[in-house]
Design a protein around this motif. Structure first.
Motif, PDB file in Angstrom:
ATOM      1  N   LEU A  23       0.817  -1.211   0.000  1.00 36.37           N
ATOM      2  CA  LEU A  23       0.000   0.000   0.000  1.00 36.37           C
ATOM      3  C   LEU A  23       0.850   1.260   0.000  1.00 36.37           C
ATOM      4  CD1 LEU A  23      -2.835  -0.985   2.508  1.00 36.37           C
ATOM      5  CD2 LEU A  23      -3.010  -0.767   0.027  1.00 36.37           C
ATOM      6  N   ALA A  26       3.247   0.865  -3.775  1.00 38.86           N
ATOM      7  CA  ALA A  26       2.574   0.761  -5.073  1.00 38.86           C
ATOM      8  C   ALA A  26       2.178   2.114  -5.645  1.00 38.86           C
ATOM      9  CB  ALA A  26       1.364  -0.164  -4.964  1.00 38.86           C
ATOM     10  N   PRO A  27       1.477   2.976  -4.889  1.00 38.14           N
ATOM     11  CA  PRO A  27       1.123   4.281  -5.477  1.00 38.14           C
ATOM     12  C   PRO A  27       2.331   5.111  -5.870  1.00 38.14           C
ATOM     13  CG  PRO A  27      -0.162   3.855  -3.486  1.00 38.14           C
ATOM     14  CD  PRO A  27       0.907   2.831  -3.536  1.00 38.14           C
ATOM     15  N   VAL A  28       3.392   5.085  -5.029  1.00 41.06           N
ATOM     16  CA  VAL A  28       4.592   5.865  -5.342  1.00 41.06           C
ATOM     17  C   VAL A  28       5.276   5.326  -6.591  1.00 41.06           C
ATOM     18  CG1 VAL A  28       6.862   6.568  -4.494  1.00 41.06           C
ATOM     19  CG2 VAL A  28       4.922   6.478  -2.921  1.00 41.06           C
ATOM     20  N   THR A  29       5.417   4.000  -6.662  1.00 39.96           N
ATOM     21  CA  THR A  29       6.101   3.388  -7.800  1.00 39.96           C
ATOM     22  C   THR A  29       5.339   3.612  -9.098  1.00 39.96           C
ATOM     23  OG1 THR A  29       6.970   1.681  -6.315  1.00 39.96           O
ATOM     24  CG2 THR A  29       7.072   1.239  -8.673  1.00 39.96           C
ATOM     25  N   ILE A  30       4.031   3.403  -9.069  1.00 34.64           N
ATOM     26  CA  ILE A  30       3.232   3.584 -10.285  1.00 34.64           C
ATOM     27  C   ILE A  30       3.256   5.041 -10.734  1.00 34.64           C
ATOM     28  CG2 ILE A  30       0.878   3.470 -11.202  1.00 34.64           C
ATOM     29  CD1 ILE A  30       0.413   1.047  -9.389  1.00 34.64           C
ATOM     30  N   THR A  31       3.178   5.976  -9.778  1.00 28.71           N
ATOM     31  CA  THR A  31       3.221   7.400 -10.135  1.00 28.71           C
ATOM     32  C   THR A  31       4.552   7.760 -10.775  1.00 28.71           C
ATOM     33  OG1 THR A  31       1.723   7.946  -8.318  1.00 28.71           O
ATOM     34  CG2 THR A  31       3.017   9.748  -9.244  1.00 28.71           C
ATOM     35  N   LYS A 201     -11.362  10.734  -6.685  1.00 30.29           N
ATOM     36  CA  LYS A 201     -10.732   9.854  -5.689  1.00 30.29           C
ATOM     37  C   LYS A 201     -11.761   8.911  -5.076  1.00 30.29           C
ATOM     38  CE  LYS A 201      -7.230  13.282  -4.387  1.00 30.29           C
ATOM     39  NZ  LYS A 201      -6.735  14.163  -3.286  1.00 30.29           N
ATOM     40  N   SER A 205     -11.541   4.831  -5.779  1.00 26.24           N
ATOM     41  CA  SER A 205     -11.319   3.979  -4.608  1.00 26.24           C
ATOM     42  C   SER A 205     -12.524   3.117  -4.275  1.00 26.24           C
ATOM     43  CB  SER A 205     -10.956   4.843  -3.402  1.00 26.24           C
ATOM     44  OG  SER A 205     -12.062   5.649  -3.008  1.00 26.24           O
ATOM     45  N   VAL A 209     -12.040   6.100  -0.141  1.00 25.86           N
ATOM     46  CA  VAL A 209     -11.349   7.359   0.151  1.00 25.86           C
ATOM     47  C   VAL A 209     -12.371   8.485   0.037  1.00 25.86           C
ATOM     48  CG1 VAL A 209      -9.453   8.892  -0.468  1.00 25.86           C
ATOM     49  CG2 VAL A 209      -9.197   6.421  -0.747  1.00 25.86           C
TER      50      VAL A 209
END
Length: 228
Positions: A23, A26-31, A201, A205, A209
């Motif tokens: 969690l 994943a968001p950081v890597t995909i961004t 968002k 989600s 969210v």
């Protein structure tokens, strides 16, 4: 009666730690991957047109990601600046006149121009509001993005039946790139205070969210008159 604490096994803790790491990462890597891919795509289009003497990579021998994007942004801004003065407007007018006289190009150009004008102009209200409508049946509510009041032939036909309709976009969850264009009576829409970004968002989600919300007007307590 004292409750006996439930012991969590090492495997469960390990699984929870792994899911927490997913969690977080994943968001950081995909961004980062999306941003890097976009920069490379723009650079591959723009850099071939930059003269070698203006390319810093020729002097530093190091690839500078995003330089093509920077050049593109500066170039687009300069074109927009020139297009706002008299000479620029005249050049743009001549170019549009040529395109409008080309049989196959004219409908494509007019459609694309109308789309961008409706989205990018400051006075446009496209998708700046979020609302709720009853869909697909009474008592069931769906979130929509409000586009604009019905115009053109649509407005004319609705006026014939005495209805003031609004165009709304109903996207699916969790991919909002497709959806339905609906015309809903204006008095049947519950307008929300959340921004379209917060609405997106919430949509992506799947309702997990939810944006923070503070009512604009708090309900004042009724004074107790029994003692008076």
């Amino acid at each position: 009666m004292t409750e006996i604490p439930v012991k969590i096994s090492f495997a469960t803790r390990l699984r929870n730690s792994f899911l927490t790491g997913v969690l977080i990462l994943a968001p950081v890597t995909i961004t980062m991957w999306l941003v890097w891919t976009f920069l490379q795509w723009v650079d591959s289009w723009v850099k071939p047109y930059i003269p070698a003497r203006y390319d810093p990579e020729q002097y530093f021998d190091v690839a500078i990601p995003g330089f093509g994007l920077l050049v593109a942004v500066i170039g687009i801004t300069l074109i927009g600046f020139l297009g706002n003065n008299l000479i620029g407007k005249w050049i743009v007018g001549v170019g549009e006149s040529v395109l409008n006289h080309m049989p196959f190009v004219r409908p494509i150009y007019k459609s694309i121009k109308q789309l961008f004008e409706s989205v990018l102009k400051e006075h446009s209200s496209s998708f700046k509001k979020v609302g709720l409508i009853e869909f697909p049946s009474p008592g069931t509510w769906a979130m929509v993005f409000v586009a604009s009041d019905a115009t053109g032939e649509m407005a004319y036909r609705f006026n014939e039946i005495g209805q003031e309709m609004v165009a709304v976009f109903l996207p699916p969850t969790p991919v909002p790139t497709a959806g339905f264009l609906l015309f809903v009576p204006k008095d049947k829409i519950i307008m929300l205070d959340m921004s379209p970004e917060d609405g997106a968002k919430l949509l992506i989600s799947g309702g997990l969210v939810a944006p923070d919300f503070t009512p604009k007007t708090a309900v004042e307590p009724v004074p107790d008159q029994s003692s008076s």
